[in-house]
Design a protein around this motif. Structure first.
Motif, short mmCIF file in Angstrom:
data_model
loop_
_atom_site.label_atom_id
_atom_site.label_comp_id
_atom_site.label_asym_id
_atom_site.label_seq_id
_atom_site.Cartn_x
_atom_site.Cartn_y
_atom_site.Cartn_z
N PRO A 60 59.87 56.61 43.18
CA PRO A 60 58.63 56.82 42.40
C PRO A 60 58.46 58.21 41.83
CG PRO A 60 58.18 55.52 44.36
CD PRO A 60 59.61 55.95 44.46
N PHE A 61 58.90 59.24 42.59
CA PHE A 61 58.78 60.60 42.08
C PHE A 61 59.60 60.80 40.80
CE2 PHE A 61 58.05 62.44 46.62
CZ PHE A 61 56.76 61.94 46.60
N ALA A 62 60.70 60.06 40.66
CA ALA A 62 61.66 60.30 39.57
C ALA A 62 61.56 59.30 38.44
CB ALA A 62 63.08 60.30 40.14
N ARG A 63 60.64 58.35 38.52
CA ARG A 63 60.60 57.30 37.49
C ARG A 63 60.29 57.84 36.11
NH1 ARG A 63 57.37 52.83 41.16
NH2 ARG A 63 59.17 52.26 42.45
N ARG A 64 59.35 58.74 36.04
CA ARG A 64 59.04 59.32 34.73
C ARG A 64 60.24 60.06 34.17
NH1 ARG A 64 53.99 62.22 32.11
NH2 ARG A 64 55.04 63.69 30.76
N PHE A 65 60.90 60.86 35.01
CA PHE A 65 62.07 61.62 34.55
C PHE A 65 63.19 60.67 34.14
CE2 PHE A 65 65.86 64.35 35.11
CZ PHE A 65 65.49 65.37 34.24
N ASP A 66 63.33 59.56 34.85
CA ASP A 66 64.31 58.55 34.49
C ASP A 66 64.04 58.06 33.07
OD1 ASP A 66 65.80 56.16 34.16
OD2 ASP A 66 65.70 55.68 36.29
N LEU A 67 62.78 57.70 32.78
CA LEU A 67 62.43 57.22 31.45
C LEU A 67 62.63 58.30 30.38
CD1 LEU A 67 59.22 55.24 32.43
CD2 LEU A 67 61.30 54.25 31.47
N GLU A 68 62.33 59.54 30.74
CA GLU A 68 62.52 60.64 29.80
C GLU A 68 64.00 60.83 29.48
OE1 GLU A 68 58.57 63.34 30.82
OE2 GLU A 68 60.41 63.62 31.97
N CYS A 69 64.85 60.66 30.48
CA CYS A 69 66.30 60.78 30.24
C CYS A 69 66.80 59.65 29.34
CB CYS A 69 67.05 60.77 31.57
SG CYS A 69 66.82 62.27 32.55
N ARG A 70 66.25 58.47 29.51
CA ARG A 70 66.63 57.35 28.65
C ARG A 70 66.20 57.62 27.20
NH1 ARG A 70 67.70 52.66 32.02
NH2 ARG A 70 67.25 53.20 34.20
N ARG A 71 65.03 58.21 27.04
CA ARG A 71 64.60 58.58 25.70
C ARG A 71 65.48 59.69 25.13
NH1 ARG A 71 59.68 57.88 22.98
NH2 ARG A 71 58.70 57.05 24.88
N ALA A 72 65.82 60.67 25.97
CA ALA A 72 66.68 61.76 25.52
C ALA A 72 68.03 61.23 25.03
CB ALA A 72 66.89 62.75 26.66
N GLU A 73 68.52 60.18 25.66
CA GLU A 73 69.78 59.58 25.23
C GLU A 73 69.66 59.04 23.80
OE1 GLU A 73 73.05 56.55 27.13
OE2 GLU A 73 70.93 55.99 27.27
N GLN A 74 68.54 58.38 23.51
CA GLN A 74 68.33 57.86 22.16
C GLN A 74 68.19 58.99 21.14
OE1 GLN A 74 68.71 54.57 21.65
NE2 GLN A 74 69.13 54.57 23.85
N VAL A 75 67.54 60.08 21.55
CA VAL A 75 67.43 61.25 20.67
C VAL A 75 68.81 61.84 20.43
CG1 VAL A 75 66.49 63.58 20.44
CG2 VAL A 75 65.05 61.74 21.32
N LEU A 76 69.63 61.87 21.44
CA LEU A 76 71.00 62.39 21.29
C LEU A 76 71.76 61.61 20.22
CD1 LEU A 76 73.35 64.20 22.22
CD2 LEU A 76 73.81 62.52 24.02
N TYR A 77 71.63 60.29 20.23
CA TYR A 77 72.29 59.48 19.20
C TYR A 77 71.77 59.84 17.81
CZ TYR A 77 73.68 56.56 23.19
OH TYR A 77 74.20 56.10 24.39
#
Length: 452
Positions: A60-77
């Motif tokens: 639970p502590f990391a769920r937001r960061f997990d979602l942010e990393c997934r978004r960062a991946e799309q930004v990277l593309y």
């Protein structure tokens, strides 16, 4: 010069700057945003799609960061698409609240990064725990709150300079980063948002109202406690009873922008409306929902008293727009409202929880409108002098485009608002009510980022 804007809801805070630069020769502009980003003339917009993600297996502590990393991946593309097309930005403006800044330095290591420092979450002196009517999170909630700052901290470590719209919002960031953050508001188009004695507003029942009518306005993105909707509704019966010709115009959607969600199956609008419905003449209470921008401006232009309430949180654009439109703004004596309103000079301040005092101030405004003409004029003058987009805020942002400019700490501070030294000493800090912490389960919902 090549400028890149990165904001999931582009243009958002960058609308005025992007519009100004797009109208000048010598700038090539691009933007990256999510599916809800909006195009602008002369700005190449690349949208990314954020796939549905199941983070239930993440701590639970990391769920937001997990979602942010997934978004960062799309930004990277999206960044890779820009790079392959030969676009290498000289300057990047980006909001760190959703994780979109994570890949910027890796992809474009030479670009100057200017990040938007909107708010730094904390358990003391801000929105959390301010309102005793709603429970505070326990220790696990505080840890989760701290982790909401993770991508912002990474962005601050990597960026060249940050921008905060108000002095108080800058002050929420760790002290050792504050010297890196300039205070520059994105600005208000005061030529568009201005008084108009001939303005008319059509209400949902078909009636048209104008400046000579008694109109109480309340405007938020969504009707919820963080923006004082419950306080306004509790003051409304007294206002309407004492002013039988008054009309209440309430603009805002039924959803949730900030804070705690309402009980399942309900919304904050209906909860607090039902609390007072039997004491209101509903034919004079007009819920407008979300409205087009021109309708919002018309509401401000016909307003007799505009109520703006907020927890200690991000200052809404609507507060400054109301002042620019020449409204008599009756605001909560909370940060950062007191940074832009000097009570009795360019508006009125009341304690956030003082329902009776709020009602009294609104009634006074309706009874003696001419008494506050100078206050209205001072409000507009204040916004023109300190927050006008074209003449004040955009030129200050343009200074940051200088690739050879020294670090923020060595530059002259640029204050768009009144520094705290100019605030009345009696109102520099709001008293904070303490309540016993309650242990709550952290939600996996992605409530990241801010918008005003």
């Amino acid at each position: 010069m090549k400028i890149l804007f990165v904001h999931n809801n582009f243009p958002a805070q960058y609308r005025n700057l992007a519009s100004a630069l797009a109208g000048e020769p010598g700038f090539e502009l691009a933007a990256i945003g999510a599916s809800n980003a909006q195009p602008m003339p002369s700005v190449k917009l690349i949208k990314y799609a954020l796939p549905d993600s199941d983070v239930s297996g993440t701590h639970p502590f990391a769920r937001r960061f997990d979602l942010e990393c997934r978004r960062a991946e799309q930004v990277l593309y999206s960044l890779s698409t820009l790079a392959s097309a030969g676009f290498a930005p000289d300057v990047i403006f980006a909001h760190p609240g959703w994780g979109e800044t994570l890949p910027l330095r890796t992809m474009f290591p030479e670009a100057k990064q200017i990040v938007y420092c909107e708010f730094f979450y904390g358990a003391e002196g801000r929105d959390i725990g301010f309102d005793p009517e709603f429970p505070m999170s326990g220790r696990d909630g505080h840890i989760g709150l701290q982790l909401k700052n993770a991508t912002t901290l990474l962005a601050l470590a990597e960026c060249d300079v940050g921008i905060s719209p108000t002095c108080w919002q800058q002050s929420t960031f760790p002290r050792h980063y504050q010297s890196k953050i300039e205070v520059i508001h994105e600005g208000i188009d005061t030529s568009l948002v201005r008084p108009d004695a001939q303005a008319r507003l059509r209400l949902p029942n078909g009636r048209q109202v104008c400046r000579s009518d008694e109109i109480v306005t309340f405007v938020v993105r969504n009707l919820e406690p963080l923006r004082g909707y419950h306080i306004f509704m509790r003051a409304l019966p007294e206002i309407m009873a004492r002013r039988p010709n008054a009309q209440a115009v309430i603009i805002g959607r039924d959803g949730l922008s900030y804070g705690l969600p309402p009980p399942a199956g309900s919304n904050w609008k209906s909860i607090f409306l039902e609390e007072v419905r039997d004491r209101l003449d509903m034919s004079r209470v007009h819920f407008m929902g979300g409205v087009p921008y021109n309708t919002f401006i018309e509401a401000l232009q016909v307003s007799s008293a505009h109520v703006y309430l907020t927890y200690p949180f991000v200052l809404s654009w609507s507060a400054l727009e109301a002042m620019s439109a020449g409204c008599l703004v009756i605001g909560s004596d909370t940060a950062p409202v007191r940074e832009v309103i000097s009570s009795g000079d360019n508006g009125l301040l009341v304690p956030f929880f003082a329902v009776d005092e709020l009602a009294e101030k609104v009634v006074e405004a309706l009874q003696e409108p001419g008494r506050f003409d100078a206050v209205r004029e001072a409000a507009r003058r204040f916004v023109i002098e300190r927050y006008d987009a074209a003449r004040v805020c955009i030129p200050r942002m343009r200074q940051l485009l200088d690739m050879n400019a020294p670090a923020a700490a060595a530059r002259r501070k640029v204050w768009a608002a009144r520094p705290s030294s100019e605030w009345p000493s009696a109102v520099r800090h709001s008293p904070r009510k303490s309540i016993a912490p309650i242990e709550i389960e952290l939600s996996g919902k992605d409530d990241s980022g801010l918008s005003r």
